[in-house]
Each structure stands twice: as C-alpha cells, then as structure tokens.
Design an enzyme around this catalytic site. Structure first.
Site, mmCIF file in Angstrom:
data_model
loop_
_atom_site.group_PDB
_atom_site.id
_atom_site.type_symbol
_atom_site.label_atom_id
_atom_site.label_comp_id
_atom_site.label_asym_id
_atom_site.label_seq_id
_atom_site.Cartn_x
_atom_site.Cartn_y
_atom_site.Cartn_z
ATOM 1 N N HIS A 34 10.364 -0.092 -7.216
ATOM 2 C CA HIS A 34 9.269 0.871 -7.164
ATOM 3 C C HIS A 34 9.626 2.083 -6.316
ATOM 4 C CE1 HIS A 34 5.090 2.180 -7.397
ATOM 5 N NE2 HIS A 34 5.091 2.351 -6.089
ATOM 6 N N HIS A 85 -0.327 3.236 -11.356
ATOM 7 C CA HIS A 85 -0.944 2.164 -10.584
ATOM 8 C C HIS A 85 -1.241 1.028 -11.545
ATOM 9 C CE1 HIS A 85 -2.802 2.097 -6.345
ATOM 10 N NE2 HIS A 85 -1.534 2.444 -6.279
ATOM 11 N N ASN A 86 -0.158 0.486 -12.112
ATOM 12 C CA ASN A 86 -0.282 -0.456 -13.218
ATOM 13 C C ASN A 86 -0.642 -1.867 -12.761
ATOM 14 O OD1 ASN A 86 0.538 1.753 -14.727
ATOM 15 N ND2 ASN A 86 2.680 1.128 -14.770
ATOM 16 N N ASP A 260 2.217 11.852 2.465
ATOM 17 C CA ASP A 260 1.088 10.928 2.360
ATOM 18 C C ASP A 260 1.583 9.505 2.496
ATOM 19 O OD1 ASP A 260 1.928 10.375 -0.547
ATOM 20 O OD2 ASP A 260 0.035 9.281 -0.395
ATOM 21 N N SER A 305 -3.139 0.939 3.489
ATOM 22 C CA SER A 305 -4.503 1.457 3.614
ATOM 23 C C SER A 305 -4.524 2.906 3.167
ATOM 24 C CB SER A 305 -4.982 1.352 5.065
ATOM 25 O OG SER A 305 -5.110 0.010 5.466
ATOM 26 N N GLN A 306 -5.586 3.282 2.502
ATOM 27 C CA GLN A 306 -5.639 4.582 1.829
ATOM 28 C C GLN A 306 -6.130 5.697 2.753
ATOM 29 O OE1 GLN A 306 -4.849 4.932 -1.984
ATOM 30 N NE2 GLN A 306 -3.629 3.536 -0.752
#
Length: 715
Positions: A34, A85-86, A260, A305-306
C-alpha cells in the site's frame, strides 16, 4: 501481517541490530504494498508525467498543475489527487468511504490548495445481491455525509456493478483543489534543520491501527468483524475546521511544508516529510495530544485517526500556529524538530525508533513478479430480439440512471458547478483564472475484464471524450490502479496490461498522468476483482457553459466516429453490456486511428453555437446514448444499418451531435473521423429506431422507467 524474512534480514543488515518493536511495525507498514508500491512501481515508468503545465508531478500528496494564464497575466494552479479506500469500505462501508473522502481532501490541503470538487468512482458486486446493495448504500451515504458536511461538492464519478467485486468493492475518490496564488503552494518536503514539527487537528486514538498493512493483504472471510479496528472513524466537522485553519495558516505564511496523516499515521507522515528533504527528525511521542489513556509508542506512531496534519514550522512561528489552531478549536502539539540526523522517536525517556528516514521510506526492495498473457476472446455473438435487447440493456444498473447516487450529494456548494452530475462531465467555473474546468472520472470493468490492455485504452479515451463532449480539451490526469493479488501470474498479467494500455492512450492524447494511487491485493475468497484502472481527467475551456446532453428537438442528429459496421466490418461487442445480458464472447472494439485529433475536434465542435446537444457513446452503445438524450418533449427518429448488436457496440471514441449545421460538422471532421447522419430530432418525446427495415418506438416515460431501476429498487 509481519515482516517478511527477506525484509527482516535486509533491515537487520542495514541497522546492524534487531529492529525494536516500533521500528519493525513502521517497516511493516511503510514497506507494505500500500505504501511502497513494491509490485507496481516497476510498471509505473510507462506513464508520461511531464508537460509545461505540470508544476509538481508524482510523489507528493497531490499533483499541482498550472491553468492557462488569464488575460491579465494572472496565474492559478489546481491540485489533483486520487485515493482508494477499498478494504475499509468492505469492512465498514459508511466510515470506510467517508474517511476516503477526508483523506484525499487533506492531501489537497497539504499542497496549499482549497478543495473545490470531488469525484467518486465506485464498483460493487451484482446489484441483485442484497450484500452488494448494502455496501452500495453505505458507501454512498458515507461519501455524501462527509462531502456535504465539509462543503466540498461531489460533481462527477461513476458506478459499476460486476459479480467479481462481491467480496471486495472498490471506492476510488478524486479531489481537485485550487491555489489561486502560486506563492501559497507548499509541498511535503521538509526544508530546514531546526524547524519544528507541529501536529494539528484531532486527538490521536487507537482507530485505524495497521491500516496500511491491512490494505496490503487479501480480505478474509471474517474481515467484516476481525478487521474493524483497522478502519478509521471520520469527523467531517473537524475536517471543515481543519480546512479553514489551513487557509489561515497559508494567509499568514506560517508553514514551510505539510503532510496529512494517512497511511501509517504519524510515523508515515513525519518520516516521509523529512526523507523527501534528505533530513531526519527528533520526535517526542509523549508530546502528541491523545484521545485515549495509556497509549503505547507503537499505537501513537501508527494510529490512523483522522483529521490530522503535520506541519513544519519555523521556531518563531510556532506560537502563532498554535493560536490559529486554538481559534478553530483544534488540538496542536509541538512534537519535535527537523534534524540532519536519523529519524528518531522517543517515548517515556527511551529511544524506540532510530533509523535512516530515507531507508525507512525508500528502502523496500521491488518485487519482480511473473505475468501470464491474457487470452483473446473467440466470437460467439448472440442476436437477440431488438425490443428485448433494449429493455435488458436500458434497465441494467450499469447503464441506468445514477440519479439515486448524485442527488444525495451537494454538488452546488461553493457555487462553481456549471454542468451538474448526470452529464458526460462536470464543468466548474474557476473564476479566479477565468477558466472553465471540466472533470470526468471512471472506468468500465466489463471492458478491462474482457481485454485489459484494450479496455484500459478505451477507459482513457472515454474520459477524454466526456470532456470533449462538453467543449473542453484534456489538460492532465491522475489514475487509481486497482488489481487483485499480484503474486498470481494471471492477475499480475492483467494488471500490467491495464497500466500499459492506460499509459499508451494518455500518451497518444498528450495528457500527462501527474499522480495517482495503486491498490493491489483486492482479492477475497470469492476471487480477484477485474483489473480496474480508474482515470480522473480535467480539461480546460474558455467559458463555463457547455452544450447539454439532452436533445433540443430542433436539429439533425449525427454520429461522429466509426459507425457500427463502417467499412464493412461487423460490430465488435467484447466487454459490452449486451454480452453481459445475453451471454457470448467477442473481441474488444478497436480505438480510432487518431484519438487526439478526434478529441480536439469534438471539443471545438461542441462549443459552436450551431451545436444544440452532445453526448459521448460508451456504456450500452448507441442505443443507450440516444435513449439518454430523449428528454421531455424532445425526441428523435433514427435509422441504423446492421443487425441488433450494431446498436449496442461500445466502440470507444464516438459522440452523438445534434446540430443545425451538419455540413459544418462534416467539414470539421474531414480526415479525422467519419460522420454519419442518423436522423433528426423532433418534438415527439419518443425515440424511434429503425433497424434492418423494422422500427421500434420508445416513449420518454418508458425509457425513464427502464433507467430508474436503481432508485425503484432502493426506495
């Protein structure tokens, strides 16, 4: 997952010791497929990524492309990014899809851009299956919730259903950002030793742990329960605050670089930042603001965490950055500083990571995997009754209206959307540069399943044709390359073919592929997905207006491009919805000899005052394209040579034009593509199709009933 033995030996040899548990976990995630693209990177050199419009190409959080200069000489840039985001969307369709949107928006922020548009390309199992519909509904709800809450319009995309996505759906999300002043652009490359690293945004929790490694393995039968902790949980309201705080930080020139926190969390973002600058960092994990008590060093490093950003800030600007964060009710922690040494992390007074940042980020060895050629289909073409074929193909969820999807999205927020979802491409008004920006995204798994190389070429050409039908010339593209387990030679062979096919057609169209994403190991107990090359393309035009898809009822109807039986050749239906419905096999149709000339001429013709309507011919063939153009009182009477399959040939590189000046259209395409008179538009509100001496008439209401199958099933 755990470190492969050969990777472990390489790491021990480089470090001269055993890695610590935190180091081993970092390497496991950052050397995963990934993050490291170990199986795909050797193939990606096939893409041309350069051009005078390319400011930042592949390798950063998002690409940066310049727009044509305004009449006053003003410059503006756009950013382009795409993400998958599979696996998370299979385990938790709402949060998996929502956090996919959040991640690609933060990639946009990290380049100094303001997000102005989203596109989602979605792929699910057979629509008739309850589980497929459950995933479909959850994913669309997640995208709409997150995008609507943060105020970024979702303006285009695609939806496809194919049985081989049943165990592994795909959720590919693209984002365009705007940099209205080139001086505001930042990158993810750390600039100067001594600068501080400041973490801004949500507190760090235990959600999303190991997300990068989770995305690099096949889904198991128990994935929906066992892998739930690897799925992040999004908070769009915090993301909206982060978007506005980012704008303020840029306005006040307070940041030197940005990244990010996505795959591999803080460990991934901070190590990649300093590695890009050839630098290192000293990070105090205890300083990270945390949501949960007693978190370990490994958890803090790898949490996904987003709604978190890592900024490089000069020492004198740190307090101002913290003040901006406080103003927007965001957490802010000074977690360390940029150095000239290794990438070091301490926790509770002990050093838990001490490695060379470049080796951590770029040291993963590439895989040299075998491929198997894909078989060529034999001709076995059914000749169905025309009425039955029209009903079956028009009511297929693949060709049916996607209004149920896009009406859930706020596609008019920011007041830029000139051409809305449901047309060939969206058109955005970029008033800051006085440019119309067309946007198209998607792929067709039927095409690439039948013929990976030729199908991928058709995907690129179809997206470019979508732009041209709205009068725009392709400007740049990003891709999301999805495949199954690359360790299977037949799967890797198909994946290699879609890379080569997409690259070849983009090169012929002179469209630089400026960035993208790769998602492999989309495999499950039900088997691998079809090789799926989602392409998101932008095009530019001088105005914000575009010809509609719907007929006016007042002009001649022309087919531009190879006719179904042009030159005496029979229709080829390989990969078509017709064969999907009625069985059989066939070779995939050929692409035009001059795709670039076709696209450029189609764009010029679309912008003429005499052009009343335009529509790309693609999924479902000519029959579906014509049916989609019938609207209200406007209808058409059309005659097509050939047998029933001729109406459902999905040959790429064709467009239907309604015009009051047919001879001008013929003259424009002279030497570029054939132009065939199909008939004329009228005020009947019906589609009259004459084929091989027989005529079938469809009322507008009947067409709409066929095409509303998704909404009728789900509402």
């Amino acid at each position: 997952m755990s470190l492969d033995d050969s990777d472990h030996e390489l790491i021990v040899d480089h470090l001269g010791r055993e890695p610590t548990p935190a180091e081993a976990a970092l390497f496991e995630n950052l050397w995963s497929e990934h993050c490291a693209y170990r199986s795909s990177r050797p193939l990606l050199s096939a893409f041309d990524s350069e051009g005078e419009q390319v400011v930042v190409g592949p390798g950063d959080d998002a690409a940066v492309v310049s727009l044509p200069a305004g009449e006053d000489g003003s410059e503006a840039y756009i950013t382009m990014g795409v993400e998958s985001h599979n696996h998370p969307s299979y385990v938790d369709p709402f949060d998996g899809a929502a956090t996919g949107v959040g991640g690609i928006v933060r990639d946009t922020l990290s380049m100094g851009a303001y997000p102005i548009a989203l596109a989602d390309s979605l792929y699910f199992g057979d629509f008739d299956r309850e589980h497929s519909r459950y995933l479909f509904e959850g994913v669309v709800e997640g995208i709409s919730h997150y995008g609507n809450c943060i105020g970024v319009p979702t303006v285009t995309g695609s939806v496809a259903f194919h049985d081989d996505y049943e165990g592994n759906p795909l959720v590919n999300v693209a984002c365009i950002g705007l940099i209205d002043d080139p001086d505001r652009m930042v990158t993810a490359e750390a600039q100067q030793p001594g600068n501080k690293l400041v973490l801004v945004g949500n507190a760090t929790g235990r959600d999303g742990l190991g997300g990068a490694s989770f995305a690099s393995e096949d889904l198991s039968e128990d994935a929906e329960t066992e892998d739930r902790p690897a799925v992040q949980v999004g908070d769009p309201y915090t993301e909206k605050l982060l978007i506005e705080a980012s704008e303020r930080l840029l306005d006040e020139d307070l940041i030197e670089s940005a990244r990010d926190l996505g795959a591999a969390g803080l460990g991934g973002a901070s190590s990649e930042m300093v590695a890009k600058g050839g630098l290192g960092a000293d990070i105090e994990l205890d300083a990270v603001h945390q949501r949960e008590p007693n978190m370990t060093a490994l958890e803090i490093l790898l949490s996904e965490s987003q709604e978190r950003m890592c900024y490089e800030v000069t020492p004198e600007n740190v307090e101002e950055v913290k003040a901006v964060a406080e103003r927007y009710d965001l957490g802010a922690s000074v977690i360390g500083e940029v150095t000239e040494g290794n990438y070091r992390c301490t926790f509770e007074g002990e050093t838990v990571v001490d490695v060379d940042a470049h080796f951590l980020g770029e040291g993963a060895p590439m895989n040299d995997l075998p491929t198997e050629p894909q078989p060529t289909a034999e001709r076995d073409l059914p000749d169905a009754d025309l009425d039955a074929a029209l009903e079956s193909v028009l009511s297929s969820p693949n060709t049916a209206s996607k209004r149920w999807v896009y009406r859930q999205y706020d596609h008019e927020v920011q007041v830029r959307t000139s051409v809305r979802p449901g047309d060939d491409a969206a058109v955005l008004a970029v008033r800051e540069a006085d440019v119309g920006l067309a946007f198209s995204s998607g792929a067709d798994p039927n095409w690439t399943d039948a013929a990976p190389y030729d199908g991928a070429r058709a995907v690129a050409l179809e997206n470019a044709t979508n732009l041209a039908a709205k009068g725009a010339v392709p400007h740049a593209a990003v891709d999301c390359l999805n495949g199954g387990n690359p360790e299977k030679p037949d799967v890797y062979g198909g994946f290699s073919d879609i890379v080569d096919g997409l690259a070849e057609m983009c090169r012929r169209l002179d469209v630089p592929v400026v960035g993208g994403n790769v998602s492999l190991y989309n495999d499950s107990p039900s088997g691998p997905i079809p090789p799926t090359p989602t392409l998101a393309v932008v095009g530019t035009k001088d105005s914000y207006d575009a010809p509609p898809l719907s007929l006016s009822g007042e002009g001649d109807i022309l087919l531009v491009g190879e006719g179904p039986v042009a030159g005496g050749r029979e229709a080829r239906l390989g990969g078509s919805e017709y064969l999907s419905a009625f069985g059989g096999t066939d070779r995939f149709p050929a692409v035009p000899e001059d795709p670039s000339g076709f696209v450029e001429t189609a764009a010029a013709v679309a912008d003429r005052e005499t052009t009343l309507a335009t529509h790309d011919v693609s999924h479902g063939g000519l029959a579906v394209a014509l049916a989609e153009m019938v609207s209200g009182d406007a209808g058409a009477s059309v005659t097509v040579d050939g047998s029933t399959p001729a109406l459902f040939d999905e040959r790429p590189g064709r467009v239907v034009v309604e015009t009051t000046a047919p001879e001008d259209v013929r003259a424009a395409f002279d030497g570029v593509a054939p132009v065939t008179q199909l008939g004329s538009a009228d005020g009947s509100g019906t589609l009259s199709l004459s084929l091989d001496g027989e005529t079938t008439t469809l009322e507008a209401e009947q067409i709409q009933a066929y095409r509303d199958v998704i909404a009728e099933t789900l509402e």
